[in-house]
Design a protein around this motif. Structure first.
Motif, mmCIF file in Angstrom:
data_model
loop_
_atom_site.group_PDB
_atom_site.id
_atom_site.type_symbol
_atom_site.label_atom_id
_atom_site.label_comp_id
_atom_site.label_asym_id
_atom_site.label_seq_id
_atom_site.Cartn_x
_atom_site.Cartn_y
_atom_site.Cartn_z
ATOM 1 N N SER A 114 0.880 -1.192 -0.032
ATOM 2 C CA SER A 114 0.113 -0.012 0.077
ATOM 3 C C SER A 114 0.787 1.278 -0.083
ATOM 4 O O SER A 114 1.686 1.360 0.841
ATOM 5 N N VAL A 115 0.401 2.161 -0.804
ATOM 6 C CA VAL A 115 1.224 3.403 -0.715
ATOM 7 C C VAL A 115 0.828 4.467 0.200
ATOM 8 O O VAL A 115 1.500 5.398 0.331
ATOM 9 N N GLN A 116 -0.427 4.167 0.854
ATOM 10 C CA GLN A 116 -0.897 4.987 1.598
ATOM 11 C C GLN A 116 -0.159 4.997 2.858
ATOM 12 O O GLN A 116 0.386 4.007 3.419
ATOM 13 N N THR A 117 0.219 6.245 3.439
ATOM 14 C CA THR A 117 1.025 6.370 4.800
ATOM 15 C C THR A 117 0.259 7.372 5.777
ATOM 16 O O THR A 117 -0.727 8.008 5.314
ATOM 17 N N LEU A 118 0.560 7.079 6.926
ATOM 18 C CA LEU A 118 0.189 8.222 7.780
ATOM 19 C C LEU A 118 1.319 8.377 8.951
ATOM 20 O O LEU A 118 2.145 7.702 9.030
ATOM 21 N N GLN A 119 1.166 9.469 9.609
ATOM 22 C CA GLN A 119 2.137 9.881 10.560
ATOM 23 C C GLN A 119 1.689 9.699 12.105
ATOM 24 O O GLN A 119 0.560 9.997 12.332
ATOM 25 N N LEU A 120 2.440 9.034 12.788
ATOM 26 C CA LEU A 120 1.915 8.544 14.233
ATOM 27 C C LEU A 120 1.904 9.763 15.028
ATOM 28 O O LEU A 120 2.713 10.650 15.089
ATOM 29 N N SER A 121 0.992 9.732 15.890
ATOM 30 C CA SER A 121 0.963 10.964 17.047
ATOM 31 C C SER A 121 0.150 10.447 18.055
ATOM 32 O O SER A 121 -1.014 10.037 18.312
ATOM 33 N N LEU A 122 1.152 9.835 19.078
ATOM 34 C CA LEU A 122 0.874 9.191 20.468
ATOM 35 C C LEU A 122 1.001 10.092 21.601
ATOM 36 O O LEU A 122 1.912 10.560 21.717
ATOM 37 N N SER A 123 -0.217 9.881 22.394
ATOM 38 C CA SER A 123 -0.272 10.592 23.439
ATOM 39 C C SER A 123 -1.384 10.113 24.576
ATOM 40 O O SER A 123 -1.507 10.602 25.567
ATOM 41 N N TYR A 124 -1.860 9.171 24.059
ATOM 42 C CA TYR A 124 -3.251 8.771 24.708
ATOM 43 C C TYR A 124 -3.214 8.487 26.187
ATOM 44 O O TYR A 124 -3.761 8.729 27.091
ATOM 45 N N LYS A 184 -9.239 7.061 14.591
ATOM 46 C CA LYS A 184 -8.868 8.504 14.675
ATOM 47 C C LYS A 184 -8.945 9.016 16.001
ATOM 48 O O LYS A 184 -9.046 10.263 16.070
ATOM 49 N N LEU A 185 -9.027 8.286 16.992
ATOM 50 C CA LEU A 185 -9.176 8.767 18.378
ATOM 51 C C LEU A 185 -7.729 9.535 18.723
ATOM 52 O O LEU A 185 -6.745 9.070 18.550
ATOM 53 N N PRO A 186 -7.929 10.650 18.957
ATOM 54 C CA PRO A 186 -6.667 11.539 19.201
ATOM 55 C C PRO A 186 -5.764 10.800 20.239
ATOM 56 O O PRO A 186 -6.134 10.323 21.249
ATOM 57 N N GLY A 187 -4.608 10.751 19.549
ATOM 58 C CA GLY A 187 -3.413 10.285 20.524
ATOM 59 C C GLY A 187 -3.227 8.758 20.602
ATOM 60 O O GLY A 187 -2.521 8.084 21.031
ATOM 61 N N LEU A 188 -4.020 7.905 19.825
ATOM 62 C CA LEU A 188 -4.045 6.619 19.642
ATOM 63 C C LEU A 188 -3.831 6.151 18.356
ATOM 64 O O LEU A 188 -3.956 6.937 17.464
ATOM 65 N N ASP A 189 -3.127 4.993 18.167
ATOM 66 C CA ASP A 189 -2.813 4.464 16.829
ATOM 67 C C ASP A 189 -3.566 3.512 16.524
ATOM 68 O O ASP A 189 -4.152 3.449 15.217
ATOM 69 N N ILE A 190 -3.872 2.192 17.269
ATOM 70 C CA ILE A 190 -4.510 1.265 17.009
ATOM 71 C C ILE A 190 -5.710 0.903 17.954
ATOM 72 O O ILE A 190 -5.342 0.984 19.175
ATOM 73 N N ALA A 191 -6.982 0.711 17.538
ATOM 74 C CA ALA A 191 -7.950 0.372 18.445
ATOM 75 C C ALA A 191 -8.334 -1.124 18.790
ATOM 76 O O ALA A 191 -8.907 -1.534 19.824
ATOM 77 N N LYS A 230 -17.365 4.211 13.196
ATOM 78 C CA LYS A 230 -16.990 5.478 12.731
ATOM 79 C C LYS A 230 -15.492 5.913 13.286
ATOM 80 O O LYS A 230 -14.832 6.869 12.632
ATOM 81 N N SER A 231 -14.929 5.477 14.606
ATOM 82 C CA SER A 231 -13.775 6.040 14.691
ATOM 83 C C SER A 231 -12.758 5.019 14.173
ATOM 84 O O SER A 231 -11.486 5.188 14.283
ATOM 85 N N TRP A 232 -13.036 3.986 13.514
ATOM 86 C CA TRP A 232 -11.942 2.766 12.715
ATOM 87 C C TRP A 232 -11.833 3.617 11.347
ATOM 88 O O TRP A 232 -12.722 3.667 10.740
ATOM 89 N N THR A 233 -10.722 3.825 11.101
ATOM 90 C CA THR A 233 -10.265 4.239 9.802
ATOM 91 C C THR A 233 -9.628 3.351 8.806
ATOM 92 O O THR A 233 -9.635 3.594 7.572
ATOM 93 N N GLY A 234 -8.896 2.335 9.257
ATOM 94 C CA GLY A 234 -8.431 1.423 8.133
ATOM 95 C C GLY A 234 -7.557 0.406 8.854
ATOM 96 O O GLY A 234 -7.830 -0.188 9.962
#
Length: 242
Positions: A114-124, A184-191, A230-234
């Protein structure tokens, strides 16, 4: 080390189908949250009779890798296999995946396909310490978790948006692959995490369900599960390496 029951039989590693075979042996196993959080010093807890979504995958992977179940589990669960207090446990799944790749027992399949990327932002965790028994009354642990969050934040990882996952899955997602659901929960990567299983040509998820209280195979295909939350993105997909 804490053993709730006899260790599972050791299996010789074969391919990702071994993961599915072993994972299915846990069907019906009770879902219980926070089984790893004990009073006292951090230790390797083994409770294959009661699992959450991640410990289910950990136990399955530890068995599938063969050789020593206990040694495998410690390498899977702790950063570089070293137990050094609560923060040394790989709480964020992105950290868990990176550790597995670094140690050579996981391959990032998504990065290859997959060419799709995201930037991690962790603080939860550091932002919600009262939700975690070992953070609630330990400023030292919160400080260490914050440091790990900062080290991970900014890293670029490959993923597959749920809009790009069809009902019948994709040719590069195999039975037994580990599926990590992004959020897409702020500060979390995987649900949530589970194991890929194709049923009648459609991609389902073998997972420990908190809603159903046990390990099950999803009644609906994975893309339906994603679209209904709705909070799950992929997803991110990783595979056991030999």
């Amino acid at each position: 080390m804490t053993f709730a029951q006899q260790q599972p039989a050791e299996l010789t590693p074969q391919d990702s189908r071994t993961m599915l075979q072993i994972g299915k042996s846990y069907l019906g196993t009770q879902y219980v949250a926070n089984t790893l959080d004990r009073d006292g010093e951090e230790e390797l807890v083994i409770r294959t009779d009661a699992v959450d979504c991640l410990t289910f995958v950990e136990y399955t992977l530890a068995q599938a890798l063969g050789s020593s179940f206990t040694e495998n589990l410690q390498k899977i669960r702790y950063r570089d296999g070293i137990i050094d207090g609560y923060p040394s446990r790989l709480h964020y799944t992105s950290d868990w995946i990176e550790n597995g790749i670094r140690q050579g027992f996981l391959t990032d399949v998504t990065a290859e396909n997959s060419v799709q990327t995201l930037q991690l932002s962790l603080s939860y965790m550091s932002a919600h310490p009262k939700l975690y028994k070992k953070l609630a009354n330990s400023p030292e642990n919160v400080t260490r978790m914050t440091e790990y969050e900062k080290a991970l934040s900014g890293k670029i990882v490959h993923w597959l948006p749920k809009s790009e996952l069809p009902e019948n899955g994709l040719s590069w997602i195999m039975d037994g692959d580990i599926i990590a659901i992004t959020t897409k929960l702020p500060g979390l990567d995987i649900a949530h995490v589970g194991i890929a299983q194709y049923i009648k040509g459609k991609l389902h998820l073998l997972h420990a369900s908190s809603t159903l209280g046990k390990v099950v195979v999803s009644d609906k295909p994975l893309n339906h599960m994603l679209n209904n939350n709705k909070s799950w993105t992929g997803i991110r997909v990783v595979r056991m390496s030999h």
